[in-house]
Design a protein around this motif. Structure first.
Motif, short mmCIF file in Angstrom:
data_model
loop_
_atom_site.label_atom_id
_atom_site.label_comp_id
_atom_site.label_asym_id
_atom_site.label_seq_id
_atom_site.Cartn_x
_atom_site.Cartn_y
_atom_site.Cartn_z
N ALA A 181 0.83 -1.21 0.00
CA ALA A 181 0.00 0.00 0.00
C ALA A 181 0.86 1.25 0.00
O ALA A 181 0.59 2.20 -0.74
N ALA A 182 1.93 1.24 0.82
CA ALA A 182 2.79 2.42 0.89
C ALA A 182 3.47 2.65 -0.46
O ALA A 182 3.55 3.79 -0.94
N SER A 240 0.90 3.93 -2.96
CA SER A 240 0.48 5.31 -2.72
C SER A 240 1.61 6.27 -3.09
O SER A 240 1.34 7.36 -3.60
N CYS A 272 1.31 6.77 -6.75
CA CYS A 272 0.13 7.55 -7.09
C CYS A 272 0.33 9.03 -6.75
O CYS A 272 -0.10 9.90 -7.50
N PHE A 273 0.99 9.28 -5.60
CA PHE A 273 1.22 10.68 -5.24
C PHE A 273 2.13 11.36 -6.24
O PHE A 273 1.97 12.54 -6.53
N MET A 312 5.50 10.87 1.17
CA MET A 312 4.11 11.01 1.61
C MET A 312 3.65 9.98 2.65
O MET A 312 2.96 10.33 3.60
N PRO A 313 4.01 8.67 2.53
CA PRO A 313 3.56 7.74 3.57
C PRO A 313 4.12 8.06 4.96
O PRO A 313 3.59 7.58 5.96
#
Lengths: 151, 253
Positions: free
Chosen positions: B126-127, B130, B133-134, B205-206
């Motif tokens: 997930a990290a 993401s 995606c960011f 971001m994570p």
């Protein structure tokens, strides 16, 4: 085309954040949706030339409104939805630019970017406050209506 | 008399356990206070006072006998919104009045003991996703998607492992951002990535203290100035640690 790209990535990114924060499985898609709507509003506003600060206020406002509705319907703490929605708005990029300029001794540039990051964080807060105010007004008007109908 | 006294302490234990789990799992301070007072009220204690800060809970029950007060210290805080939801639903069932004190206590103990977190590899995936995606959300290039996934995932792993290895606050975040910066620089130097700025922003971001920021704001709005400010300070220090790690990479380059 750009918009489709943004819609898909923001949905996935917010839902993935839900996994990192261990949001209940059944709420993952909803928090992804909240994040997507928030980011889409922000993206479109900045795309059409609105300044970042008012765009952040507006999108934080809508994120909080949708989260409140979800929290009420599914009887869960509101924070599950707001966190996923707000993460993309957090001024990570601006703060990073500020830090980079600090390191490269461009203090003027760095200070103005840091101030901007601070303002954006503040506008996230303002957006949430606005939605809370509206929520309170609705709740009170409901209570008043109930009180009136009571004999 | 003794029976009644015991009951009062049991009510207190149930409320405090609920509050403890919620606070340790990252709930807002005002929600913790609200839940504890609701639980006490539904077991018939009309007057209770709670004072919750991110590092401790004070709770007292006003009864005919001398007021009972208890203090517990919270040292470890993680983010586990599922536990918050579970305690929330237990408190709802208590308020509806169809659950005994012992049952509630058992349910809460069960929640405290279970590990409901997603497995580490799922969190890692997930990290990484993401981060990628960011990168796209911040107008990066699609060619940098895989590099951002790599450095974001590695940064997340570093945070998790360093938290276990060295229990010094903010050190894990610092190391992770250092790793992210070095890896991104390496990827760009070797020609696998193109825009180092975007890759770093995406992969950081994570680690960004999003939950602390939201919680701080909500607490400040609810009038919990102390909790709001201390959570804000925590968020600021985390952000600063991340920034410092990246800054070191730039001075090295």
């Amino acid at each position: 085309m750009h918009i489709v790209e943004q819609i898909i990535t923001s949905f996935i990114a917010s839902a993935a954040f839900g996994i990192i924060f261990n949001v209940p499985r059944e709420s993952l898609l909803k928090s992804g949706f909240v994040g997507m709507v928030g980011w889409l509003i922000y993206y479109l506003l900045t795309f059409y030339g609105v300044d970042e600060i008012p765009s952040t206020v507006v999108s934080a406002f809508f994120i909080a409104i949708i989260s409140q509705i979800y929290a009420k319907i599914y009887r869960t703490p509101i924070i599950i939805f707001t966190v996923a929605g707000i993460i993309p708005l957090v001024p990570g990029g601006t703060a990073y630019d500020a830090m980079r300029n600090f390191v490269e001794n461009n203090y003027n540039e760095a200070i103005s970017l840091a101030a901007k990051a601070f303002m954006i964080s503040g506008s996230i807060a303002i957006g949430i406050v606005f939605s809370e105010v509206i929520n309170q007004i609705i709740r009170q008007s409901k209570l008043n209506a109930k009180a009136k109908y009571r004999p | 008399m003794t029976q009644q006294k015991l009951d009062k302490y049991e009510i207190m234990d149930v409320s405090l356990l609920a509050g403890k789990i919620m606070l340790e799992s990252g709930a807002e301070t005002y929600r913790v206070e609200d839940t504890m007072m609701r639980i006490a009220a539904s077991y018939g204690i009309k007057k209770s006072h709670s004072y919750v800060t991110p590092t401790g809970i004070m709770f007292s029950l006003e009864t005919k006998e001398p007021t009972k007060t208890k203090l517990i210290r919270i040292s470890e805080r993680t983010t586990d919104l599922k536990k918050v939801t579970m305690v929330n639903s237990v408190s709802r069932t208590i308020s509806q009045g169809n659950i005994s004190l012992e049952e509630a206590y058992e349910m809460l103990q069960e929640i405290e003991a279970t590990n409901v977190a997603f497995p580490l590899w799922v969190q890692l995936v997930a990290a990484s996703i993401s981060s990628g995606c960011f990168l796209i959300m911040f107008q990066g290039l699609w060619t940098d998607f895989i590099p951002a996934m790599f450095s974001g995932g590695l940064g997340f792993l570093t945070v998790v492992y360093f938290h276990r290895l060295i229990p010094i606050r903010f050190f894990a975040e610092f190391t992770a951002s250092l790793v992210i910066g070095l890896l991104s620089a390496l990827l760009v130097a070797s020609g696998l990535g193109t825009q180092i700025d975007k890759i770093i922003i995406g992969s950081v971001m994570p680690l960004v203290p999003g939950l602390s920021i939201t919680n701080a704001v909500r607490d400040l709005m609810a009038g919990h100035l102390l909790s709001g400010l201390s959570k804000g300070a925590e968020a600021f220090l985390t952000a600063f640690a991340i920034g410092a790690g990246i800054a070191i990479v730039f001075t090295l380059l």
